[in-house]
Scaffold this motif. Structure first.
Motif, short mmCIF file in Angstrom:
data_model
loop_
_atom_site.label_atom_id
_atom_site.label_comp_id
_atom_site.label_asym_id
_atom_site.label_seq_id
_atom_site.Cartn_x
_atom_site.Cartn_y
_atom_site.Cartn_z
N LEU A 1 0.83 -1.20 0.00
CA LEU A 1 0.00 0.00 0.00
C LEU A 1 0.87 1.26 0.00
O LEU A 1 1.76 1.41 0.84
N GLU A 2 0.60 2.16 -0.95
CA GLU A 2 1.38 3.39 -1.08
C GLU A 2 0.58 4.64 -0.69
O GLU A 2 1.15 5.59 -0.17
N HIS A 3 -0.73 4.64 -0.94
CA HIS A 3 -1.55 5.83 -0.70
C HIS A 3 -2.79 5.45 0.10
O HIS A 3 -3.54 4.55 -0.28
N LEU A 4 -3.00 6.13 1.22
CA LEU A 4 -4.15 5.87 2.08
C LEU A 4 -4.85 7.18 2.41
O LEU A 4 -4.21 8.15 2.85
N LYS A 5 -6.16 7.21 2.21
CA LYS A 5 -6.96 8.40 2.52
C LYS A 5 -8.20 7.96 3.28
O LYS A 5 -8.99 7.15 2.80
N LEU A 6 -8.39 8.49 4.49
CA LEU A 6 -9.53 8.16 5.32
C LEU A 6 -10.31 9.43 5.65
O LEU A 6 -9.72 10.42 6.07
N GLY A 7 -11.62 9.38 5.45
CA GLY A 7 -12.43 10.55 5.74
C GLY A 7 -13.68 10.18 6.51
O GLY A 7 -14.00 9.01 6.69
N GLY A 8 -14.40 11.18 6.96
CA GLY A 8 -15.64 10.95 7.68
C GLY A 8 -15.40 10.40 9.06
O GLY A 8 -14.70 10.99 9.88
N LEU A 9 -15.96 9.23 9.35
CA LEU A 9 -15.94 8.68 10.71
C LEU A 9 -14.86 7.62 10.92
O LEU A 9 -14.86 6.94 11.94
N LEU A 10 -13.95 7.49 9.97
CA LEU A 10 -12.98 6.41 10.03
C LEU A 10 -11.65 6.88 10.58
O LEU A 10 -11.08 7.87 10.11
N ASN A 11 -11.14 6.19 11.57
CA ASN A 11 -9.82 6.47 12.13
C ASN A 11 -8.97 5.21 12.12
O ASN A 11 -9.49 4.10 12.18
N ILE A 12 -7.66 5.38 12.07
CA ILE A 12 -6.76 4.23 12.09
C ILE A 12 -6.61 3.72 13.52
O ILE A 12 -6.43 4.49 14.46
N SER A 13 -6.66 2.41 13.66
CA SER A 13 -6.47 1.79 14.97
C SER A 13 -5.05 2.04 15.47
O SER A 13 -4.09 2.06 14.69
N THR A 14 -4.92 2.21 16.78
CA THR A 14 -3.59 2.42 17.37
C THR A 14 -2.73 1.17 17.28
O THR A 14 -1.52 1.22 17.48
N TYR A 15 -3.38 0.03 16.99
CA TYR A 15 -2.64 -1.23 16.89
C TYR A 15 -2.21 -1.52 15.45
O TYR A 15 -1.60 -2.56 15.18
N SER A 16 -2.50 -0.60 14.55
CA SER A 16 -2.17 -0.82 13.15
C SER A 16 -0.67 -0.84 12.92
O SER A 16 0.09 -0.19 13.63
N LYS A 17 -0.27 -1.60 11.92
CA LYS A 17 1.12 -1.64 11.47
C LYS A 17 1.15 -1.23 10.01
O LYS A 17 0.72 -1.98 9.15
N VAL A 18 1.64 -0.02 9.75
CA VAL A 18 1.58 0.57 8.42
C VAL A 18 2.64 -0.05 7.51
O VAL A 18 3.77 -0.32 7.92
N SER A 19 2.24 -0.25 6.26
CA SER A 19 3.16 -0.79 5.26
C SER A 19 4.36 0.14 5.08
O SER A 19 4.20 1.36 5.02
N PRO A 20 5.57 -0.39 4.96
CA PRO A 20 6.75 0.44 4.73
C PRO A 20 6.73 1.13 3.36
O PRO A 20 7.51 2.05 3.12
N CYS A 21 5.82 0.69 2.49
CA CYS A 21 5.71 1.29 1.16
C CYS A 21 4.86 2.56 1.17
O CYS A 21 4.82 3.28 0.17
N LEU A 22 4.16 2.84 2.30
CA LEU A 22 3.25 3.98 2.35
C LEU A 22 4.00 5.30 2.16
O LEU A 22 4.95 5.61 2.88
N THR A 23 3.57 6.08 1.17
CA THR A 23 4.20 7.37 0.87
C THR A 23 3.27 8.54 1.12
O THR A 23 3.75 9.68 1.25
N SER A 24 1.96 8.31 1.17
CA SER A 24 1.04 9.42 1.45
C SER A 24 -0.10 8.95 2.33
O SER A 24 -0.65 7.87 2.14
N LEU A 25 -0.43 9.78 3.34
CA LEU A 25 -1.49 9.47 4.28
C LEU A 25 -2.31 10.72 4.52
O LEU A 25 -1.78 11.79 4.85
N SER A 26 -3.64 10.61 4.35
CA SER A 26 -4.54 11.74 4.54
C SER A 26 -5.67 11.33 5.48
O SER A 26 -6.38 10.35 5.22
N LEU A 27 -5.83 12.08 6.60
CA LEU A 27 -6.89 11.83 7.55
C LEU A 27 -7.69 13.12 7.72
O LEU A 27 -7.12 14.17 7.99
N HIS A 28 -9.00 13.04 7.53
CA HIS A 28 -9.81 14.25 7.71
C HIS A 28 -11.23 13.85 8.11
O HIS A 28 -11.68 12.75 7.86
N GLN A 29 -11.91 14.80 8.78
CA GLN A 29 -13.28 14.58 9.22
C GLN A 29 -14.27 15.08 8.18
O GLN A 29 -14.00 16.03 7.49
#
Length: 209
Positions: free
Chosen positions: A181-209
């Motif tokens: 996974l390289e690009h992750l975008k989460l909006g609305g009511l979704l949040n990342i779990s504190t127990y998550s382990k992010v892929s080392p390939c991730l280059t962009s992350l967007s979190l917004h309400q």
């Protein structure tokens, strides 16, 4: 009819002299342009139907080039049979999946069936974009995805999630499920779990309400 007129008649129009690969790219650009110009139109259904009617060659290209069938829109307008057609005609190509316009607490059987078909080829998902989908359907999607690995998924986006549900949902992101996974975008009511382990390939992350 003289010899010159006969010769002119035998000459193929320029577009029919194009190699298949170039003509297919033109078809893709045409479909993309129609999608941008008419976002509320079921472009993949209507425009492909128009193209296959032009000539036998165009029909064969549309039906037998997998790259023209890799975009799948899971909406109330797309029947499970149409989703299955795209899965079949895309052969082993990677898939770009868009899930949108599912509202209401009752999940339609067509939604279940389409998701069953898609989850069966999870290894081929290249991108997943979810837009204008309420919480009940989001929950259904996430529950299905928990049991699978998506080795080819590089783009994942949850946007415009319905606000009918109070509180927040937790999205569990594990490297083993989305290793590339390289690009992750989460909006609305979704949040990342504190127990998550992010892929080392991730280059962009967007979190917004």
């Amino acid at each position: 009819m003289n010899k010159v007129e006969k010769l002119i008649k035998q000459i193929l129009p320029p577009i029919n002299r194009l190699p298949n690969e170039i003509l297919v790219e033109i078809f893709k650009l045409f479909i993309l342009a129609c999608t941008v110009a008419s976002p509320n139109c079921d472009v993949h259904r209507h425009r492909k139907r128009q193209l296959v009617c032009v000539s036998r060659r165009w029909r064969d290209l549309i039906l037998h080039f997998p790259s023209l069938w890799t975009t799948i829109n899971v909406t109330p307008k797309w029947s499970p049979a149409f989703v299955k057609t795209h899965i079949f005609r895309s052969s082993q190509s990677l898939l770009d999946i868009n899930i949108s316009s599912w509202q209401g607490h009752i999940i339609a059987q067509d939604f279940h069936t389409s998701m069953d078909v898609l989850i069966g080829c999870a290894k081929r998902w290249r991108s997943l974009v979810i837009d204008n989908v309420d919480v009940s359907h989001i929950t259904e999607i996430l529950n299905r995805m928990k049991r699978h690995i998506f080795p080819s998924l590089v783009h994942l986006s949850f946007e415009c999630i319905g606000l009918s549900h109070r509180g927040q949902m937790v999205f569990e992101l594990y490297t083993r499920m989305y290793p590339h996974l390289e690009h992750l975008k989460l909006g609305g009511l979704l949040n990342i779990s504190t127990y998550s382990k992010v892929s080392p390939c991730l280059t962009s992350l967007s979190l917004h309400q």
